[in-house]
Design a protein around this motif. Structure first.
Motif, PDB file in Angstrom:
ATOM      1  N   TRP A  74       0.847  -1.192   0.000  1.00 57.99           N
ATOM      2  CA  TRP A  74       0.000   0.000   0.000  1.00 57.99           C
ATOM      3  C   TRP A  74       0.882   1.241   0.000  1.00 57.99           C
ATOM      4  N   ASN A  75       0.702   2.123  -0.981  1.00 62.52           N
ATOM      5  CA  ASN A  75       1.501   3.355  -1.027  1.00 62.52           C
ATOM      6  C   ASN A  75       0.726   4.553  -0.485  1.00 62.52           C
ATOM      7  N   LEU A  76      -0.336   4.300   0.253  1.00 58.14           N
ATOM      8  CA  LEU A  76      -1.200   5.318   0.885  1.00 58.14           C
ATOM      9  C   LEU A  76      -2.122   5.998  -0.124  1.00 58.14           C
ATOM     10  N   ILE A  77      -1.835   5.865  -1.416  1.00 61.51           N
ATOM     11  CA  ILE A  77      -2.629   6.591  -2.415  1.00 61.51           C
ATOM     12  C   ILE A  77      -3.479   5.624  -3.224  1.00 61.51           C
ATOM     13  N   THR A  78      -2.856   4.626  -3.812  1.00 58.74           N
ATOM     14  CA  THR A  78      -3.609   3.647  -4.601  1.00 58.74           C
ATOM     15  C   THR A  78      -4.197   2.581  -3.675  1.00 58.74           C
ATOM     16  N   GLY A 129       6.443   5.701   0.675  1.00 58.39           N
ATOM     17  CA  GLY A 129       5.115   5.188   0.365  1.00 58.39           C
ATOM     18  C   GLY A 129       5.024   3.678   0.425  1.00 58.39           C
ATOM     19  N   ARG A 130       5.660   3.066   1.421  1.00 62.80           N
ATOM     20  CA  ARG A 130       5.599   1.605   1.568  1.00 62.80           C
ATOM     21  C   ARG A 130       4.989   1.269   2.919  1.00 62.80           C
TER      22      ARG A 130
END
Lengths: 415, 321
Positions: free
Chosen positions: B71-75, B287-288
């Protein structure tokens, strides 16, 4: 002992207090405009560090024309902006509209976080407009473009009797001048160009090298050109440029040094023209010296509307005004900020007539040979890896050859 | 931090054994109405239980869920099972981060304990103005870490810092503190020990004051030296306080972050990249979030195991009078 029921009531009151304290912590989404006003929140970084009042002027002009819209700007320094934005998007508290640089646009476009825009794009330079399309849809508008040039302090050059830089200069000329201008006893440094990812991919292009292979599947900078570029950058620290221990790399260190008249040459962006307008010495700019070839860094920022915005039309109206209105063009040109992405080149003419710097033509000459940053999915990790390895070479912890090889190996793992 | 939720063993250590009648007094009083008793207990627990649930337990469970995803917080999140854990365990950066954290603890724990003990012993005497000193030593504990870390970053600035300036006056060429990989961790340890010694001092001071004066009188009558009284009376009877300090400091040591983030950001050359800094970088810089959550759980397991070992081991060296 007090009666148990009374104690219970006290405990219940305490619990209620604790609960109400919790509810205060939640983030408010907006301040709420006055009656009938639509609030458009706008998150950005590019006015930070000296251009805040210019953005305020654009906002004021937009609100004059659109009295029913209240634009609320939230400015964050570049270094923290993308962390904050990412967290805001994850938490669903991002603004109606926000700024993105070209390197980050693709990630956000693919995520579905951006609203599709419906614009007549004639006002914009076509190549810049296309940069903010994704799978054929317009998900952003170009906001500005800028490049990096060599700033120099004319007074220091005159005092040292060193000829001023010209567009024909190479690294060798810059190196010789930097050595002649450095006077550590007086606290004067000849040059400032940090050994970081953003300087490296550009110096690499100047040396005639490539960062990634043609198909982008592997790095190509562990090469003689890569070593030449890294040698050029890492050799400055401690000789003609202050070291990290002396403060280099901390925020505003370089701009302060230049403003105080203690830095002869500075590799920096044209957005510094405005903030440097009032310094008490003469300065000018020139296209960055090259090595095998010239190559200048060009940056493009864009603006987007959040897919979650409750007022996408008002947000888009603000963004169109922000990117292409005459007010914006005038403000950007007069302030010496980043340039507006407009198609009508005649409107840019007033920019060239202003001083300082006298040689504003260099801003457009630099655009003749530009290099764009390599963009990969794990962008920040790549940038950090390259910067860290160059730092190892600059501090003498590794040889330049070893640092370049290690950086290439680390980036290859990220591809 | 965890200090808020951890019991204070010195309470039980210093109280006299309770009478059975005492221990069951409340249960007996409400004995006729267990439900009502439970309700009152719940009411008393609510002020800490509700925030604990909302801000600790729920985030813990959700981070366990995130750790099983990319999860990159955005997608949107993508389920990957235990892949994040496998990846982390085979990644040299993870082991390096645990190594740096252990290095921090190895320097910090002895230093803060010795300094805290010295301050406690000095301020347990009839020193003039000792309350002023106690307050002065405790002040850094309640000061924000951001302020303290910026202060130390400035004090230890290699080129312009006060420390190197003073060293220069006595003819010593000061080190590159937070710009030299060899000195960056000692810089962080120094700042941490300075800030936390007041906390250790307060706990040990309370422990010292609960040692009965008769024991010292008896020891003097037996003709002991000051060192012998310290070694055979003070230290053993201080061991419950010492145990508490060591448990808390170890947990805080594993969670070291604020001072590292502000003073060095994990650098130079990754020399101070501790586990929590790594968790921060993975989430907010790279973003990990999945990898970061998995690393958080690895850290949790390590802290849990270390704490269990300590609690088990206390029987061997902690003396309850």
């Amino acid at each position: 002992m007090t009666h148990p029921i009374r104690l219970g009531a006290v405990a219940a009151a305490a619990a209620l207090l604790a609960l109400s304290a919790c509810s205060q912590g939640s983030a408010t989404r907006s301040d709420g405009g006055e009656d009938g006003e639509v609030v458009v929140r706008y998150m950005e970084f590019s006015s930070n560090g000296g251009n805040e009042q210019n953005l305020d002027a654009i906002v004021a002009a937009f609100e004059d024309e659109n009295p029913n819209i209240d634009v609320q700007v939230e400015t964050t320094p570049y270094a923290d902006y993308f962390t904050k934005l990412q967290t805001a998007v994850a938490g669903g508290t991002e603004a109606d509209a926000f700024e993105l640089n070209y390197e980050n646009f693709v990630t956000y476009a693919e995520s579905g976080a951006l609203a599709e825009l419906d614009v007549d794009g004639d006002a914009y330079t076509p190549s810049l407009l296309e940069a903010f399309q994704h799978d054929g849809t317009q998900l952003g508008l170009p906001e500005s473009f800028s490049d990096v040039v060599l700033f120099y302090n004319k007074d220091l050059f005159a005092a040292a009797g060193v000829p001023e830089p010209t567009a024909d200069w190479t690294w060798e000329d810059e190196r010789a001048a930097a050595e002649a201008l450095t006077d550590t006893a007086a606290g004067v440094w000849g040059d400032y160009q940090p050994a970081t990812f953003h300087e490296f991919y550009k110096a690499l292009a100047q040396a005639g090298g490539r960062f990634l292979t043609e198909d982008g599947s592997a790095t190509a900078f562990d090469s003689p050109e890569g070593i030449a570029a890294a040698t050029w950058l890492t050799g400055k620290s401690g000789t003609v440029m202050p070291t990290e221990a002396e403060g280099a790399g901390t925020p505003d260190f370089d701009s302060t040094l230049f403003r105080e008249g203690k830095l002869a040459m500075w590799h920096s962006g044209i957005w510094m023209f405005g903030p440097l307008a009032d310094v008490p010495f003469e300065w000018d700019v020139v296209v960055e010296p090259g090595d095998q070839t010239k190559a200048s860094a060009m940056f493009t920022n864009g603006v987007v509307v959040s897919a979650n915005s409750e007022h996408p039309e008002e947000a888009q109206a603000w963004l169109e005004f922000l990117t292409s209105s005459d007010t914006t063009v005038d403000t950007r040109l007069n302030a010496g900020w980043e340039l507006p992405p407009i198609a009508d080149q005649d409107k840019l003419a007033p920019y060239l007539e202003q001083t300082p710097p006298a040689n504003r033509q260099a801003v457009f000459d630099a655009l003749d040979e530009t290099v764009l940053p390599p963009v990969i999915v794990r962008q920040q990790e790549m940038q950090d890896a390259v910067t860290e390895e160059l730092g190892n070479a600059a501090a003498g912890r590794k040889t330049v050859e070893q640092a370049v090889a290690d950086a290439a190996a680390r980036v290859d793992e990220l591809l | 931090m965890s200090t808020a939720t951890t019991g204070h063993p010195t309470h039980t250590a210093t109280e006299r054994p309770r009478q059975p009648k005492n221990r069951h007094r409340n249960a007996l009083r409400y004995g006729g109405n267990r439900l009502r008793y439970a309700g009152i207990v719940a009411l008393f627990l609510a002020p800490s239980l509700v925030p604990l649930t909302l801000f600790t337990l729920v985030p813990m469970v959700s981070s366990l869920w995130v750790s099983l995803h990319d999860w990159n917080l955005i997608t949107p999140m993508e389920f990957v099972g235990l892949a994040n854990y496998r990846e982390l365990l085979s990644d040299g950066d993870t082991w390096a981060a645990f190594g740096h954290t252990l290095g921090y603890i190895a320097g910090y724990l002895p230093l803060v304990y010795v300094l805290g003990l010295a301050a406690a012993l000095a301020l347990n005497t009839a020193l003039r103005g000792r309350n002023v000193f106690r307050a002065a030593y405790f002040l850094p504990v309640v000061t924000s870490w951001v302020v303290v870390a910026l202060l130390w970053r400035w004090l230890l600035s290699p080129a312009n810092g006060l420390v190197n300036h003073v060293l220069e006056l006595v003819g010593v060429d000061g080190p590159g503190w937070w710009t030299d990989p060899a000195w960056a961790m000692p810089s962080v340890i120094l700042a941490s020990a300075w800030k936390d010694l007041g906390f250790v001092m307060i706990i040990l001071l309370a422990g010292l004051q609960s040692i009965p004066g008769e024991l010292y009188d008896a020891a003097r009558v037996d003709g002991t030296s000051a060192w012998q009284r310290f070694r055979y009376v003070t230290l053993p009877l201080l061991s419950p306080s010492t145990f508490f300090v060591v448990v808390i400091s170890l947990i805080n040591g594993f969670q070291v972050f604020d001072q590292v983030y502000v003073m060095t950001g994990g650098g130079p050359a990754g020399a101070t990249e501790v586990v929590v800094q790594q968790i921060y970088d993975l989430t907010f810089r790279y973003g990990r979030a999945g990898d970061a959550s998995a690393l958080s759980w690895l850290l949790f397991v390590v802290v849990l195991v270390v704490t269990i070992i300590q609690v088990r081991g206390q029987r061997r060296w902690v003396t309850y009078a």
